[in-house]
Design a protein around this motif. Structure first.
Motif, PDB file in Angstrom:
ATOM      1  N   TRP A 156     -12.170   0.733  -2.496  1.00 25.09           N
ATOM      2  CA  TRP A 156     -10.965   1.532  -2.719  1.00 25.09           C
ATOM      3  C   TRP A 156      -9.913   0.956  -1.785  1.00 25.09           C
ATOM      4  O   TRP A 156      -9.947   1.185  -0.574  1.00 25.09           O
ATOM      5  CB  TRP A 156     -11.247   2.997  -2.415  1.00 25.09           C
ATOM      6  N   SER A 159      -3.665  -0.900  -1.637  1.00 28.42           N
ATOM      7  CA  SER A 159      -2.656  -1.598  -2.430  1.00 28.42           C
ATOM      8  C   SER A 159      -2.894  -1.459  -3.930  1.00 28.42           C
ATOM      9  O   SER A 159      -2.004  -1.769  -4.731  1.00 28.42           O
ATOM     10  CB  SER A 159      -2.638  -3.086  -2.055  1.00 28.42           C
ATOM     11  N   ALA A 160      -4.071  -1.001  -4.319  1.00 29.23           N
ATOM     12  CA  ALA A 160      -4.398  -0.768  -5.732  1.00 29.23           C
ATOM     13  C   ALA A 160      -5.234   0.505  -5.808  1.00 29.23           C
ATOM     14  O   ALA A 160      -6.401   0.465  -6.222  1.00 29.23           O
ATOM     15  CB  ALA A 160      -5.146  -1.965  -6.314  1.00 29.23           C
ATOM     16  N   CYS A 163      -7.392   1.570  -8.877  1.00 31.33           N
ATOM     17  CA  CYS A 163      -8.281   0.562  -9.457  1.00 31.33           C
ATOM     18  C   CYS A 163      -9.618   0.512  -8.720  1.00 31.33           C
ATOM     19  O   CYS A 163      -9.660   0.483  -7.489  1.00 31.33           O
ATOM     20  CB  CYS A 163      -7.632  -0.819  -9.403  1.00 31.33           C
ATOM     21  N   ASN A 178     -10.860  -6.469 -10.541  1.00 30.46           N
ATOM     22  CA  ASN A 178     -10.421  -5.136 -10.943  1.00 30.46           C
ATOM     23  C   ASN A 178     -11.206  -4.738 -12.188  1.00 30.46           C
ATOM     24  O   ASN A 178     -11.059  -5.340 -13.244  1.00 30.46           O
ATOM     25  CB  ASN A 178      -8.916  -5.163 -11.228  1.00 30.46           C
ATOM     26  N   SER A 246       3.494   2.545   1.187  1.00 33.31           N
ATOM     27  CA  SER A 246       3.095   1.548   0.190  1.00 33.31           C
ATOM     28  C   SER A 246       2.600   0.306   0.928  1.00 33.31           C
ATOM     29  O   SER A 246       2.965   0.077   2.085  1.00 33.31           O
ATOM     30  CB  SER A 246       4.262   1.192  -0.733  1.00 33.31           C
ATOM     31  N   ASP A 249      -0.032  -6.265  -1.869  1.00 29.97           N
ATOM     32  CA  ASP A 249      -1.254  -6.497  -2.640  1.00 29.97           C
ATOM     33  C   ASP A 249      -1.674  -7.958  -2.482  1.00 29.97           C
ATOM     34  O   ASP A 249      -1.419  -8.782  -3.363  1.00 29.97           O
ATOM     35  CB  ASP A 249      -1.002  -6.160  -4.113  1.00 29.97           C
ATOM     36  N   ASP A 254      -3.643  -5.184  -8.403  1.00 26.70           N
ATOM     37  CA  ASP A 254      -3.086  -3.893  -8.812  1.00 26.70           C
ATOM     38  C   ASP A 254      -2.532  -4.010 -10.225  1.00 26.70           C
ATOM     39  O   ASP A 254      -1.341  -4.187 -10.454  1.00 26.70           O
ATOM     40  CB  ASP A 254      -1.979  -3.455  -7.849  1.00 26.70           C
ATOM     41  N   GLN A 255      -3.429  -3.933 -11.191  1.00 33.26           N
ATOM     42  CA  GLN A 255      -3.098  -4.070 -12.602  1.00 33.26           C
ATOM     43  C   GLN A 255      -3.578  -2.830 -13.351  1.00 33.26           C
ATOM     44  O   GLN A 255      -4.558  -2.203 -12.956  1.00 33.26           O
ATOM     45  CB  GLN A 255      -3.748  -5.315 -13.200  1.00 33.26           C
TER      46      GLN A 255
END
Length: 265
Positions: A156, A159-160, A163, A178, A246, A249, A254-255
């Protein structure tokens, strides 16, 4: 058609060297497919995870180092505790194949560990509830993978955060992937039942659900205290947990959907 057993023939004295071989299967002469960029270690770990039986294949023409053979057998038992491993040439004891279990063992992010260690190898499992700071974890990742035969689990990362990031390290190669949203963040279509992965809802947090980090590290001389301290330092602090924060990444993961290519470190 019924499959009773899936068997891998493996030379235990060469196993550790193959895991640490940095060449691809093509470069090592194991496949004619030039664009197969897997290392021998990656191929072996996939086979060890899926197969239910490992037959020890000792060459007849080349003398085998007894110490290396014994060490390789212990490593096989640590890496594949689910598998039957007949240790004598006259003993053929096959395991039982279960497709669902085999598939679950090979899923990205899956963590399966032996019930008991096979000295000198051990497997250390670490769990973290808070997200990981991406830059601190990026710097820690090399130290985590150094010297271990197999690193695997799910992350975890701040930055994502939406996901589920799978991580795997086999010998000299480490990569992140991811695998899509966490179970708690999925929005199934109306009338379509939600499909759970084998570890989606295990030990869910009351606030975070299935989000969290779990890593398993297998090697010789793995220090649980050092690994725990290294990972703990990667967790977000109270101040960093503020919603307004924030983070960069660095892994490019991070998609909104699964990444097709590995992010190799």
């Amino acid at each position: 058609m019924t499959i009773d057993s899936v068997v891998l023939a493996c030379g235990p004295d060469a196993l550790e060297d193959q895991i640490w071989d940095h060449h691809t299967l093509f470069e090592s002469g194991f496949t004619p497919v030039a664009d197969d960029d897997r290392t021998p270690g990656e191929f072996l770990m996939g086979e060890l995870s899926f197969n239910d039986t490992v037959l020890l294949a000792d060459p007849d023409l080349v003398p085998v180092d007894p110490g290396a053979r014994a060490r390789g057998i212990q490593l096989i038992k640590e890496l594949a505790p689910h598998a039957a491993v007949p240790e004598s040439s006259g003993e053929i004891r096959l395991g039982t194949h279960n497709l669902a279990d085999a598939t679950a063992r090979t899923m990205p992010g899956s963590v399966r560990v032996p019930a008991a260690t096979s000295s000198p190898f051990t497997t250390v499992v670490q769990k973290l509830e808070r997200p990981l700071h991406p830059e601190r974890f990026r710097h820690a990742l090399a130290a985590l993978a150094e010297g271990c035969c197999w690193l695997r689990g799910r992350l975890w990362v701040a930055s994502a955060p939406g996901c589920r990031i799978a991580v795997q390290g086999i010998g000299p190669r480490v990569w992140l992937e991811n695998t899509g949203p966490w179970h708690i963040g999925r929005n199934p279509l109306p009338g379509v039942p939600s499909v759970h992965g084998p570890d989606d809802v295990l030990e869910g947090h009351p606030d975070f659900g299935d989000r969290g980090t779990i890593l398993a590290i297998t090697g010789d001389g793995v220090n649980a205290a050092e690994i725990g301290a290294l990972l703990k330092a990667c967790e977000l602090t109270d101040a960093e947990m503020a919603p307004a924060n924030s983070f960069p990444d660095p892994f490019g993961l991070d998609q909104p959907t699964e990444t097709r290519l590995r992010s190799t470190s």
